[in-house]
Write a protein that holds these residues in place. Structure first.
Motif, PDB file in Angstrom:
ATOM      1  N   GLU A 116       0.814  -1.217   0.000  1.00  0.00           N
ATOM      2  CA  GLU A 116       0.000   0.000   0.000  1.00  0.00           C
ATOM      3  C   GLU A 116       0.849   1.271   0.000  1.00  0.00           C
ATOM      4  O   GLU A 116       0.378   2.343  -0.378  1.00  0.00           O
ATOM      5  N   LEU A 117       2.089   1.173   0.427  1.00  0.00           N
ATOM      6  CA  LEU A 117       2.923   2.368   0.560  1.00  0.00           C
ATOM      7  C   LEU A 117       3.366   2.917  -0.791  1.00  0.00           C
ATOM      8  O   LEU A 117       3.770   4.081  -0.885  1.00  0.00           O
ATOM      9  N   GLY A 118       3.326   2.108  -1.821  1.00  0.00           N
ATOM     10  CA  GLY A 118       3.698   2.583  -3.146  1.00  0.00           C
ATOM     11  C   GLY A 118       5.147   3.002  -3.264  1.00  0.00           C
ATOM     12  O   GLY A 118       5.466   3.936  -4.014  1.00  0.00           O
ATOM     13  N   LEU A 119       6.041   2.329  -2.556  1.00  0.00           N
ATOM     14  CA  LEU A 119       7.456   2.710  -2.569  1.00  0.00           C
ATOM     15  C   LEU A 119       8.202   2.228  -3.809  1.00  0.00           C
ATOM     16  O   LEU A 119       9.176   2.848  -4.223  1.00  0.00           O
ATOM     17  N   ILE A 120       7.753   1.103  -4.378  1.00  0.00           N
ATOM     18  CA  ILE A 120       8.411   0.554  -5.564  1.00  0.00           C
ATOM     19  C   ILE A 120       7.347   0.286  -6.620  1.00  0.00           C
ATOM     20  O   ILE A 120       6.302  -0.303  -6.319  1.00  0.00           O
ATOM     21  N   ARG A 121       7.625   0.736  -7.820  1.00  0.00           N
ATOM     22  CA  ARG A 121       6.739   0.454  -8.947  1.00  0.00           C
ATOM     23  C   ARG A 121       7.382  -0.567  -9.863  1.00  0.00           C
ATOM     24  O   ARG A 121       8.598  -0.579 -10.039  1.00  0.00           O
ATOM     25  N   SER A 122       6.547  -1.381 -10.461  1.00  0.00           N
ATOM     26  CA  SER A 122       7.012  -2.364 -11.426  1.00  0.00           C
ATOM     27  C   SER A 122       6.629  -1.913 -12.836  1.00  0.00           C
ATOM     28  O   SER A 122       5.525  -1.400 -13.060  1.00  0.00           O
ATOM     29  N   VAL A 123       7.565  -2.075 -13.776  1.00  0.00           N
ATOM     30  CA  VAL A 123       7.298  -1.793 -15.192  1.00  0.00           C
ATOM     31  C   VAL A 123       7.493  -3.122 -15.919  1.00  0.00           C
ATOM     32  O   VAL A 123       8.563  -3.389 -16.483  1.00  0.00           O
ATOM     33  N   PRO A 124       6.468  -3.995 -15.895  1.00  0.00           N
ATOM     34  CA  PRO A 124       6.646  -5.371 -16.387  1.00  0.00           C
ATOM     35  C   PRO A 124       7.103  -5.456 -17.831  1.00  0.00           C
ATOM     36  O   PRO A 124       7.949  -6.296 -18.168  1.00  0.00           O
ATOM     37  N   GLU A 125       6.571  -4.580 -18.676  1.00  0.00           N
ATOM     38  CA  GLU A 125       6.922  -4.677 -20.094  1.00  0.00           C
ATOM     39  C   GLU A 125       8.396  -4.392 -20.348  1.00  0.00           C
ATOM     40  O   GLU A 125       8.963  -4.836 -21.348  1.00  0.00           O
ATOM     41  N   GLU A 126       9.031  -3.640 -19.446  1.00  0.00           N
ATOM     42  CA  GLU A 126      10.459  -3.351 -19.581  1.00  0.00           C
ATOM     43  C   GLU A 126      11.306  -4.142 -18.575  1.00  0.00           C
ATOM     44  O   GLU A 126      12.517  -3.983 -18.527  1.00  0.00           O
ATOM     45  N   ARG A 127      10.630  -4.975 -17.767  1.00  0.00           N
ATOM     46  CA  ARG A 127      11.305  -5.774 -16.731  1.00  0.00           C
ATOM     47  C   ARG A 127      12.143  -4.885 -15.812  1.00  0.00           C
ATOM     48  O   ARG A 127      13.283  -5.207 -15.478  1.00  0.00           O
ATOM     49  N   LEU A 128      11.542  -3.779 -15.406  1.00  0.00           N
ATOM     50  CA  LEU A 128      12.226  -2.818 -14.548  1.00  0.00           C
ATOM     51  C   LEU A 128      11.403  -2.557 -13.305  1.00  0.00           C
ATOM     52  O   LEU A 128      10.183  -2.751 -13.279  1.00  0.00           O
ATOM     53  N   PHE A 129      12.102  -2.085 -12.274  1.00  0.00           N
ATOM     54  CA  PHE A 129      11.470  -1.583 -11.053  1.00  0.00           C
ATOM     55  C   PHE A 129      11.987  -0.174 -10.816  1.00  0.00           C
ATOM     56  O   PHE A 129      13.084   0.181 -11.266  1.00  0.00           O
ATOM     57  N   SER A 130      11.200   0.636 -10.120  1.00  0.00           N
ATOM     58  CA  SER A 130      11.675   1.987  -9.812  1.00  0.00           C
ATOM     59  C   SER A 130      11.179   2.398  -8.430  1.00  0.00           C
ATOM     60  O   SER A 130      10.058   2.061  -8.029  1.00  0.00           O
TER      61      SER A 130
END
Length: 310
Positions: free
Chosen positions: A192-206
């Motif tokens: 719920e904290l939203g600290l890390i986002r996933s970008v599955p199509e690019e296989r990245l995290f931010s």
């Protein structure tokens, strides 16, 4: 399976989570049973009492320890697991927030996980020493491996991969449409904290860096006091940049920007009646500690939380 690795006579635990992230009800359930029966996690009826499988019993034990809610006294006179001061105030019946209903509590648990290295060293590395904002999983694994090598901690690539997988799943919600088993589809409350986002199509995290609207000044202050405890024993001024960028700092742990950190410090100056204060000298902003007693820092940190929850 839990692996204990020794480094300079300190033991670090890896794998005790059994590859599960914690669930909303686990902490209260594990805390209550351990408070009543300190040896519950070694008893044959633990599975029935906790209502989960054997691996989950171990996982609940791990998370209660990793989050600093219980502490292990197996080799002491008390025996078994005992509530910590924070665990008692937070999760006991009538406690501050036993069912994790306040988002500020989730921020508090996040700090506990990142700060308590013994059971969650990889979380500490990921949030407070890894500085890339956007990253693929492999780059993070290589970084953690180098950190462990530097500290002389011998693990395996497979163990590192498992720790990173659970760490990321602690914060990243399961993606819709993925082929997941039931357990992996259940999100950890810290997602719920939203600290890390996933970008599955690019296989990245931010990492999501910036203001955190539901992170209370009191929880930030609790984290700040714990971070300052070893520092305050030798100095009375700390550069604001250190609170923002240094390994282990609240700024890094909560992924805050400079304006957010300064705003929290200004609020805490009022909350602590001037015990801490911001000053600028030669263009460098510093936090000054006034009438500071390092032996009372933990007590004062808990007082801040009581002011919030009370």
């Amino acid at each position: 399976m839990t692996a204990l690795v020794s480094e300079k006579k300190r033991l670090y635990a890896f794998g005790g989570h059994e590859k599960f992230v914690f669930r909303q009800s686990w902490l209260k359930k594990g805390f209550d049973l351990a408070s009543a029966e300190p040896t519950i996690f070694t008893r044959n009826d633990a599975l029935v009492r906790l209502g989960v499988g054997k691996n989950m019993v171990r996982s609940i034990r791990y998370w209660c320890l990793a989050l600093g809610l219980l502490e292990d006294h197996s080799n002491g006179p008390k025996g078994g697991l005992q509530p910590t001061a924070l665990g008692e105030r937070l999760l006991s019946d009538g406690g501050w927030d036993p069912y994790l209903e306040d988002t500020a509590t989730l921020w508090l648990l996040h700090w506990q996980l990142v700060w308590g290295k013994r059971h969650s060293l990889v979380w500490h590395y990921v949030f407070t020493t890894f500085l890339d904002r956007e990253f693929p999983r492999q780059r993070l694994a290589e970084f953690v491996g180098r950190q462990l090598d530097h500290e002389g901690i011998l693990t395996t690539p497979q163990m590192i991969e498992r720790e990173i997988d659970v760490c990321l799943r602690t914060y990243v919600p399961a993606q819709m449409g993925q082929s997941l088993n039931f357990e992996d589809s259940l999100n950890c409350p810290l997602a719920e904290l939203g600290l890390i986002r996933s970008v599955p199509e690019e296989r990245l995290f931010s990492f999501v860096i910036g203001p955190k609207s539901l992170l209370s000044a009191e929880v930030f202050g609790y984290a700040l006091f714990l971070y300052l405890k070893p520092i305050a024993e030798r100095q009375r001024a700390v550069a604001v940049d250190d609170l923002l960028y240094k390994a282990g700092s609240p700024g890094q742990a909560f992924k805050l920007d400079e304006n957010s950190v300064v705003a929290y410090l200004e609020t805490l100056e009022n909350l602590t009646n001037g015990q801490i204060g911001l000053q600028e000298t030669a263009g460098i902003r510093q936090l000054y500690l006034h009438d500071w007693r390092s032996d009372r820092i933990m007590e004062q940190a808990l007082e801040l939380l009581h002011a919030y929850y009370g």
